[in-house]
Design a protein around this motif. Structure first.
Motif, PDB file in Angstrom:
ATOM      1  N   GLU A  31       0.829  -1.212   0.000  1.00 27.08           N
ATOM      2  CA  GLU A  31       0.000   0.000   0.000  1.00 27.08           C
ATOM      3  C   GLU A  31       0.861   1.259   0.000  1.00 27.08           C
ATOM      4  OE1 GLU A  31      -2.943   0.212   3.101  1.00 27.08           O
ATOM      5  OE2 GLU A  31      -3.548  -1.869   2.755  1.00 27.08           O
ATOM      6  N   ARG A  32       1.855   1.270   0.862  1.00 29.70           N
ATOM      7  CA  ARG A  32       2.721   2.455   0.955  1.00 29.70           C
ATOM      8  C   ARG A  32       3.514   2.674  -0.326  1.00 29.70           C
ATOM      9  NH1 ARG A  32       4.801   3.046   7.136  1.00 29.70           N
ATOM     10  NH2 ARG A  32       2.753   3.552   7.958  1.00 29.70           N
ATOM     11  N   LEU A  33       4.036   1.624  -0.896  1.00 30.31           N
ATOM     12  CA  LEU A  33       4.761   1.762  -2.153  1.00 30.31           C
ATOM     13  C   LEU A  33       3.839   2.237  -3.277  1.00 30.31           C
ATOM     14  CD1 LEU A  33       7.161  -1.305  -2.276  1.00 30.31           C
ATOM     15  CD2 LEU A  33       7.803   1.101  -2.357  1.00 30.31           C
ATOM     16  N   ALA A  34       2.645   1.686  -3.324  1.00 31.75           N
ATOM     17  CA  ALA A  34       1.690   2.064  -4.371  1.00 31.75           C
ATOM     18  C   ALA A  34       1.324   3.545  -4.267  1.00 31.75           C
ATOM     19  CB  ALA A  34       0.443   1.198  -4.284  1.00 31.75           C
ATOM     20  N   GLU A  35       1.203   4.058  -3.044  1.00 31.91           N
ATOM     21  CA  GLU A  35       0.911   5.478  -2.851  1.00 31.91           C
ATOM     22  C   GLU A  35       2.060   6.353  -3.330  1.00 31.91           C
ATOM     23  OE1 GLU A  35       0.138   5.948   1.310  1.00 31.91           O
ATOM     24  OE2 GLU A  35      -1.788   4.903   1.215  1.00 31.91           O
ATOM     25  N   ARG A  36       3.273   5.926  -3.037  1.00 29.61           N
ATOM     26  CA  ARG A  36       4.452   6.733  -3.357  1.00 29.61           C
ATOM     27  C   ARG A  36       4.966   6.509  -4.773  1.00 29.61           C
ATOM     28  NH1 ARG A  36       4.208   5.917   1.888  1.00 29.61           N
ATOM     29  NH2 ARG A  36       5.025   7.420   3.384  1.00 29.61           N
ATOM     30  N   MET A  37       4.612   5.386  -5.358  1.00 33.69           N
ATOM     31  CA  MET A  37       5.133   5.021  -6.675  1.00 33.69           C
ATOM     32  C   MET A  37       3.998   4.551  -7.589  1.00 33.69           C
ATOM     33  SD  MET A  37       8.504   2.998  -5.307  1.00 33.69           S
ATOM     34  CE  MET A  37       9.311   2.907  -6.886  1.00 33.69           C
ATOM     35  N   PRO A  38       3.061   5.439  -7.910  1.00 35.05           N
ATOM     36  CA  PRO A  38       1.955   5.016  -8.768  1.00 35.05           C
ATOM     37  C   PRO A  38       2.476   4.560 -10.132  1.00 35.05           C
ATOM     38  CG  PRO A  38       1.938   7.402  -8.446  1.00 35.05           C
ATOM     39  CD  PRO A  38       3.002   6.848  -7.564  1.00 35.05           C
ATOM     40  N   GLY A  39       1.817   3.576 -10.691  1.00 38.22           N
ATOM     41  CA  GLY A  39       2.220   3.057 -11.996  1.00 38.22           C
ATOM     42  C   GLY A  39       3.091   1.819 -11.908  1.00 38.22           C
ATOM     43  N   CYS A  40       3.586   1.479 -10.713  1.00 36.47           N
ATOM     44  CA  CYS A  40       4.389   0.265 -10.542  1.00 36.47           C
ATOM     45  C   CYS A  40       3.472  -0.944 -10.369  1.00 36.47           C
ATOM     46  CB  CYS A  40       5.281   0.378  -9.313  1.00 36.47           C
ATOM     47  SG  CYS A  40       6.630   1.514  -9.505  1.00 36.47           S
ATOM     48  N   GLU A  41       3.952  -2.072 -10.817  1.00 35.68           N
ATOM     49  CA  GLU A  41       3.267  -3.332 -10.537  1.00 35.68           C
ATOM     50  C   GLU A  41       3.940  -3.931  -9.311  1.00 35.68           C
ATOM     51  OE1 GLU A  41       2.532  -7.758 -12.361  1.00 35.68           O
ATOM     52  OE2 GLU A  41       3.374  -6.212 -13.656  1.00 35.68           O
ATOM     53  N   ILE A  42       3.169  -4.149  -8.256  1.00 29.50           N
ATOM     54  CA  ILE A  42       3.729  -4.654  -6.996  1.00 29.50           C
ATOM     55  C   ILE A  42       3.068  -5.974  -6.664  1.00 29.50           C
ATOM     56  CG2 ILE A  42       4.107  -4.182  -4.550  1.00 29.50           C
ATOM     57  CD1 ILE A  42       3.715  -1.163  -5.288  1.00 29.50           C
ATOM     58  N   ARG A  43       3.886  -7.019  -6.530  1.00 35.94           N
ATOM     59  CA  ARG A  43       3.391  -8.357  -6.193  1.00 35.94           C
ATOM     60  C   ARG A  43       3.959  -8.796  -4.861  1.00 35.94           C
ATOM     61  NH1 ARG A  43       1.465 -11.364 -10.793  1.00 35.94           N
ATOM     62  NH2 ARG A  43       0.647  -9.786 -12.187  1.00 35.94           N
ATOM     63  N   LEU A  44       3.276  -9.761  -4.237  1.00 34.82           N
ATOM     64  CA  LEU A  44       3.678 -10.280  -2.932  1.00 34.82           C
ATOM     65  C   LEU A  44       3.979 -11.771  -3.008  1.00 34.82           C
ATOM     66  CD1 LEU A  44       0.876  -8.632  -0.740  1.00 34.82           C
ATOM     67  CD2 LEU A  44       3.138  -7.717  -1.273  1.00 34.82           C
ATOM     68  N   ALA A  45       4.977 -12.187  -2.236  1.00 38.81           N
ATOM     69  CA  ALA A  45       5.274 -13.607  -2.033  1.00 38.81           C
ATOM     70  C   ALA A  45       5.457 -13.786  -0.531  1.00 38.81           C
ATOM     71  CB  ALA A  45       6.538 -14.021  -2.778  1.00 38.81           C
ATOM     72  N   PHE A  46       4.748 -14.761   0.043  1.00 40.03           N
ATOM     73  CA  PHE A  46       4.767 -14.958   1.490  1.00 40.03           C
ATOM     74  C   PHE A  46       5.710 -16.072   1.946  1.00 40.03           C
ATOM     75  CE2 PHE A  46       0.317 -13.444   0.625  1.00 40.03           C
ATOM     76  CZ  PHE A  46       0.548 -12.142   1.025  1.00 40.03           C
ATOM     77  N   ALA A  47       6.396 -16.717   1.025  1.00 39.31           N
ATOM     78  CA  ALA A  47       7.327 -17.802   1.366  1.00 39.31           C
ATOM     79  C   ALA A  47       8.430 -17.859   0.311  1.00 39.31           C
ATOM     80  CB  ALA A  47       6.598 -19.139   1.431  1.00 39.31           C
ATOM     81  N   GLY A  48       9.572 -18.413   0.712  1.00 41.93           N
ATOM     82  CA  GLY A  48      10.707 -18.513  -0.189  1.00 41.93           C
ATOM     83  C   GLY A  48      10.424 -19.331  -1.439  1.00 41.93           C
ATOM     84  N   THR A  49       9.667 -20.408  -1.290  1.00 45.21           N
ATOM     85  CA  THR A  49       9.368 -21.248  -2.465  1.00 45.21           C
ATOM     86  C   THR A  49       8.525 -20.490  -3.483  1.00 45.21           C
ATOM     87  OG1 THR A  49       7.496 -22.193  -1.256  1.00 45.21           O
ATOM     88  CG2 THR A  49       9.550 -23.454  -1.257  1.00 45.21           C
ATOM     89  N   VAL A  50       7.576 -19.713  -2.995  1.00 47.62           N
ATOM     90  CA  VAL A  50       6.733 -18.909  -3.886  1.00 47.62           C
ATOM     91  C   VAL A  50       7.566 -17.815  -4.544  1.00 47.62           C
ATOM     92  CG1 VAL A  50       4.745 -17.360  -3.985  1.00 47.62           C
ATOM     93  CG2 VAL A  50       4.658 -19.398  -2.540  1.00 47.62           C
ATOM     94  N   ALA A  51       8.404 -17.156  -3.759  1.00 46.49           N
ATOM     95  CA  ALA A  51       9.266 -16.098  -4.293  1.00 46.49           C
ATOM     96  C   ALA A  51      10.182 -16.645  -5.381  1.00 46.49           C
ATOM     97  CB  ALA A  51      10.088 -15.475  -3.172  1.00 46.49           C
ATOM     98  N   ARG A  52      10.764 -17.802  -5.130  1.00 47.69           N
ATOM     99  CA  ARG A  52      11.671 -18.388  -6.126  1.00 47.69           C
ATOM    100  C   ARG A  52      10.943 -18.679  -7.429  1.00 47.69           C
ATOM    101  NH1 ARG A  52      16.248 -22.884  -4.870  1.00 47.69           N
ATOM    102  NH2 ARG A  52      17.060 -23.006  -6.978  1.00 47.69           N
ATOM    103  N   ALA A  53       9.736 -19.216  -7.338  1.00 42.94           N
ATOM    104  CA  ALA A  53       8.943 -19.487  -8.547  1.00 42.94           C
ATOM    105  C   ALA A  53       8.628 -18.185  -9.292  1.00 42.94           C
ATOM    106  CB  ALA A  53       7.650 -20.215  -8.173  1.00 42.94           C
ATOM    107  N   MET A  54       8.289 -17.149  -8.555  1.00 45.41           N
ATOM    108  CA  MET A  54       7.978 -15.865  -9.188  1.00 45.41           C
ATOM    109  C   MET A  54       9.225 -15.237  -9.810  1.00 45.41           C
ATOM    110  SD  MET A  54       5.260 -14.354  -6.414  1.00 45.41           S
ATOM    111  CE  MET A  54       4.696 -12.950  -7.388  1.00 45.41           C
ATOM    112  N   LEU A  55      10.370 -15.411  -9.166  1.00 46.85           N
ATOM    113  CA  LEU A  55      11.620 -14.894  -9.707  1.00 46.85           C
ATOM    114  C   LEU A  55      12.014 -15.620 -10.995  1.00 46.85           C
ATOM    115  CD1 LEU A  55      13.482 -14.479  -6.335  1.00 46.85           C
ATOM    116  CD2 LEU A  55      13.043 -12.621  -7.966  1.00 46.85           C
ATOM    117  N   GLN A  56      11.676 -16.892 -11.083  1.00 43.44           N
ATOM    118  CA  GLN A  56      11.973 -17.654 -12.289  1.00 43.44           C
ATOM    119  C   GLN A  56      11.020 -17.300 -13.427  1.00 43.44           C
ATOM    120  OE1 GLN A  56      11.794 -21.565 -10.403  1.00 43.44           O
ATOM    121  NE2 GLN A  56      13.957 -21.849 -10.906  1.00 43.44           N
ATOM    122  N   GLN A  57       9.810 -16.941 -13.074  1.00 45.97           N
ATOM    123  CA  GLN A  57       8.770 -16.713 -14.077  1.00 45.97           C
ATOM    124  C   GLN A  57       8.791 -15.300 -14.662  1.00 45.97           C
ATOM    125  OE1 GLN A  57       4.879 -17.668 -12.643  1.00 45.97           O
ATOM    126  NE2 GLN A  57       3.979 -17.604 -14.677  1.00 45.97           N
TER     127      GLN A  57
END
Length: 91
Positions: A31-57
Motif C-alpha cells: 500500500e505504501r509503495l503504491a501510494e508513493r510510486m503510482p504506476g508500478c506493478e507490486i506483487r507479494l510472495a509470502f514464502a521462499g518457495t513462492v518467491a523463487r517461482a515468481m523470480l523464475q517466471q
C-alpha cells in the motif's frame, strides 16, 4: 516515482516483488509503495518457495526481501538470485 515513459515492451511500469512472510506487513508495504510510486506493478510472495517461482517466471526491477522467511530463507534466496544473474545488484 515509477515513470510510465520507461515501461517495458508490454507497456507496464516497473515491477516490484515484496517477499515477506508476515502477510499484514507485506500488504502494508505494498500500500505504501503504491501510494508513493503510482504506476508500478507490486506483487507479494509470502514464502521462499513462492518467491523463487515468481523470480523464475518474471523479470523484476526491485525485490524487497525479508531474510527470515520460511524455507528457503532470505539469505539462501539471495545467494540463489546472485548465482542466477551476475548483473543483478544486491545490497
Amino acid at each position: 516515482m515509477c515513470d510510465k515513459k520507461n515501461n517495458d515492451i508490454l507497456g507496464m511500469g516497473p515491477r516490484i516483488l515484496i517477499v515477506e512472510d508476515n502477510q499484514r506487513l507485506a500488504r502494508l508495504e505494498r500500500e505504501r509503495l503504491a501510494e508513493r510510486m503510482p504506476g508500478c506493478e507490486i506483487r507479494l510472495a509470502f514464502a521462499g518457495t513462492v518467491a523463487r517461482a515468481m523470480l523464475q517466471q518474471y523479470q523484476w526491477d526491485l525485490v524487497l526481501l525479508d531474510l527470515a522467511i520460511p524455507p528457503p530463507d532470505g539469505m539462501s534466496l539471495l545467494r540463489w538470485m546472485s548465482q542466477r544473474s551476475s548483473d543483478m545488484p544486491s545490497g
